[in-house]
Scaffold this motif. Structure first.
Motif, PDB file in Angstrom:
ATOM      1  N   VAL A  83      36.839  33.000  42.198  1.00  0.00           N
ATOM      2  CA  VAL A  83      36.889  32.855  40.741  1.00  0.00           C
ATOM      3  C   VAL A  83      37.726  33.972  40.144  1.00  0.00           C
ATOM      4  N   SER A  84      38.102  33.776  38.884  1.00  0.00           N
ATOM      5  CA  SER A  84      38.828  34.786  38.115  1.00  0.00           C
ATOM      6  C   SER A  84      38.147  34.937  36.767  1.00  0.00           C
ATOM      7  N   PRO A  85      38.272  36.113  36.140  1.00  0.00           N
ATOM      8  CA  PRO A  85      37.707  36.272  34.798  1.00  0.00           C
ATOM      9  C   PRO A  85      38.201  35.157  33.876  1.00  0.00           C
ATOM     10  N   GLY A  86      37.259  34.608  33.111  1.00  0.00           N
ATOM     11  CA  GLY A  86      37.572  33.511  32.203  1.00  0.00           C
ATOM     12  C   GLY A  86      37.215  32.145  32.758  1.00  0.00           C
TER      13      GLY A  86
ATOM     14  N   SER B  21      25.804  35.485  41.438  1.00  0.00           N
ATOM     15  CA  SER B  21      26.446  36.732  41.017  1.00  0.00           C
ATOM     16  C   SER B  21      27.942  36.639  41.279  1.00  0.00           C
ATOM     17  N   VAL B  22      28.688  37.559  40.687  1.00  0.00           N
ATOM     18  CA  VAL B  22      30.133  37.621  40.876  1.00  0.00           C
ATOM     19  C   VAL B  22      30.504  39.074  41.112  1.00  0.00           C
ATOM     20  N   GLY B  23      31.487  39.296  41.941  1.00  0.00           N
ATOM     21  CA  GLY B  23      31.906  40.664  42.188  1.00  0.00           C
ATOM     22  C   GLY B  23      33.216  40.710  42.940  1.00  0.00           C
ATOM     23  N   ARG B  24      33.764  41.886  43.014  1.00  0.00           N
ATOM     24  CA  ARG B  24      35.008  42.096  43.753  1.00  0.00           C
ATOM     25  C   ARG B  24      34.672  42.445  45.198  1.00  0.00           C
ATOM     26  N   GLU B  25      35.579  42.080  46.073  1.00  0.00           N
ATOM     27  CA  GLU B  25      35.390  42.391  47.477  1.00  0.00           C
ATOM     28  C   GLU B  25      36.615  43.147  47.982  1.00  0.00           C
ATOM     29  N   ASN B  26      36.404  43.984  48.989  1.00  0.00           N
ATOM     30  CA  ASN B  26      37.579  44.603  49.600  1.00  0.00           C
ATOM     31  C   ASN B  26      38.305  43.528  50.409  1.00  0.00           C
ATOM     32  N   LEU B  27      39.547  43.794  50.749  1.00  0.00           N
ATOM     33  CA  LEU B  27      40.393  42.798  51.399  1.00  0.00           C
ATOM     34  C   LEU B  27      39.782  42.283  52.707  1.00  0.00           C
ATOM     35  N   PHE B  28      39.234  43.171  53.519  1.00  0.00           N
ATOM     36  CA  PHE B  28      38.640  42.755  54.789  1.00  0.00           C
ATOM     37  C   PHE B  28      37.482  41.783  54.555  1.00  0.00           C
TER      38      PHE B  28
END
Length: 139
Positions: free
Chosen positions: A7-10, A115-122
């Motif tokens: 997902v992306s913001p918005g 929930s939503v969150g950022r993940e590191n590339l790996f």
């Protein structure tokens, strides 16, 4: 993790369930923020137990297509916890036009957390190879 999706913001998604008394669908429209979920609006057919009947802050209510719609709720949540209905509710997640019955992710009567969150590339690459992204349901 039971399920994930990029997902992306918005972006918007819907938590849909059947109201236990009226037996009509209720849609909770959720907007994706940077690292939070924002309850954006709710749509339902008629007033019933547990459904909003008063407005707060900048909320607006209108009749649209025979349904009540409350907009501008704008409640930010780090996560949204749900108990998957056992009898009537039949909770579903609607993302990108795809309907996902929550009882296929976890048995009715159990709780899940959206929930939503950022993940590191790996982590992202590993998750994409096996399940898809960063919007997630977990037990």
């Amino acid at each position: 993790m039971l399920w994930s999706h990029p997902v992306s913001p918005g972006d918007r998604l819907i938590i849909r369930f059947t109201h236990s008394v009226d037996k009509t669908d209720v849609d909770e429209v959720i907007r994706v923020g940077k690292e939070e979920l924002i309850i954006d609006s709710t749509v339902y057919q008629s007033f019933g137990a547990g459904l909003p009947s008063t407005l707060h802050d900048r909320e607006t209510m209108k009749l649209e297509g025979g349904k009540m719609r409350i907009d501008h709720i704008n409640r930010s949540q780090k996560s949204i916890d749900l108990f998957i209905g056992q009898v009537v509710a039949n909770h579903k997640l609607v993302v990108d036009g795809k309907v996902i019955p929550l009882k296929k992710l976890s048995p009715p009567g159990t709780s899940v957390r959206l929930s939503v969150g950022r993940e590191n590339l790996f982590s992202y690459l590993r998750r994409c190879l096996f399940s898809g992204g960063t919007l997630a349901f977990s037990e």
